[in-house]
Design a protein around this motif. Sequence first.
Motif, short mmCIF file in Angstrom:
data_model
loop_
_atom_site.label_atom_id
_atom_site.label_comp_id
_atom_site.label_asym_id
_atom_site.label_seq_id
_atom_site.Cartn_x
_atom_site.Cartn_y
_atom_site.Cartn_z
N THR A 12 -45.09 -30.26 -33.44
CA THR A 12 -45.49 -29.20 -34.38
C THR A 12 -44.37 -28.19 -34.53
O THR A 12 -43.98 -27.84 -35.64
CB THR A 12 -46.79 -28.51 -33.91
OG1 THR A 12 -47.81 -29.51 -33.81
CG2 THR A 12 -47.22 -27.43 -34.87
N GLY B 112 -41.59 -29.69 -36.33
CA GLY B 112 -41.94 -29.84 -37.74
C GLY B 112 -41.73 -28.55 -38.51
O GLY B 112 -41.19 -28.55 -39.62
N SER C 261 -40.65 -33.12 -38.35
CA SER C 261 -40.26 -33.06 -36.93
C SER C 261 -39.19 -34.10 -36.63
O SER C 261 -38.18 -33.81 -36.01
CB SER C 261 -41.49 -33.30 -36.06
OG SER C 261 -41.13 -33.47 -34.72
N LEU D 241 -45.97 -33.23 -41.49
CA LEU D 241 -45.35 -32.32 -40.52
C LEU D 241 -44.59 -33.12 -39.46
O LEU D 241 -43.48 -32.74 -39.07
CB LEU D 241 -46.43 -31.44 -39.87
CG LEU D 241 -45.94 -30.33 -38.95
CD1 LEU D 241 -45.06 -29.34 -39.69
CD2 LEU D 241 -47.13 -29.61 -38.31
N LEU D 242 -45.15 -34.24 -39.04
CA LEU D 242 -44.48 -35.11 -38.08
C LEU D 242 -43.18 -35.67 -38.67
O LEU D 242 -42.17 -35.77 -37.98
CB LEU D 242 -45.40 -36.24 -37.64
CG LEU D 242 -44.83 -37.21 -36.60
CD1 LEU D 242 -44.45 -36.48 -35.33
CD2 LEU D 242 -45.83 -38.32 -36.31
#
Length: 164
Positions: free
Chosen positions: A102, A105, A34, A30-31
């Motif tokens: 978040t 992401g 992002s 997820l990072l």
Amino acid sequence: MSDASPLPSSLQEIADDFAELPVPQRLELLLEFSEGLPELPERYAGSLDSMEQVHECQSPLFLVVEVGDDVDGADEAGAGEDGAGEDRPVHLFFSAPPEAPTTRGFAGILHEGLDGLTVREVLAVPDDAPYRFALGEAVSPLRLRGMVGMLSRIKRQTALKARV
């Protein structure tokens, strides 16, 4: 709660990537999304008032959808005929602060999975798509609600701008 409608292949690949990872590595992926979120083009930079804020997000996120005028083969399809507007490409633009990884992401996932798809493909994305990324164990339901809000606005703006 899945409506069983398939995801576009671009989103399904992302969902599969998340599902194959243990929870801590899902957060790392997820990072990465992002960090991969593209910068706003110059026409939107500093113009958040021309974008729509997604209030469901815990961090300030703004988005705008553009629907292209043509795609390969549009001339053969007849650009003025019924349904031809559904074959135009959709482009997504997001603004989210770097300190909101978040939220960024989620935007990155939607950008990678939806940008460049046709109006028809974007509008067919199931509303429960944000729940298919195996992130429920990694982030709070409140956070996932932000991604649901993003998808809802993307689909609404797409329909309005494509006039379908």
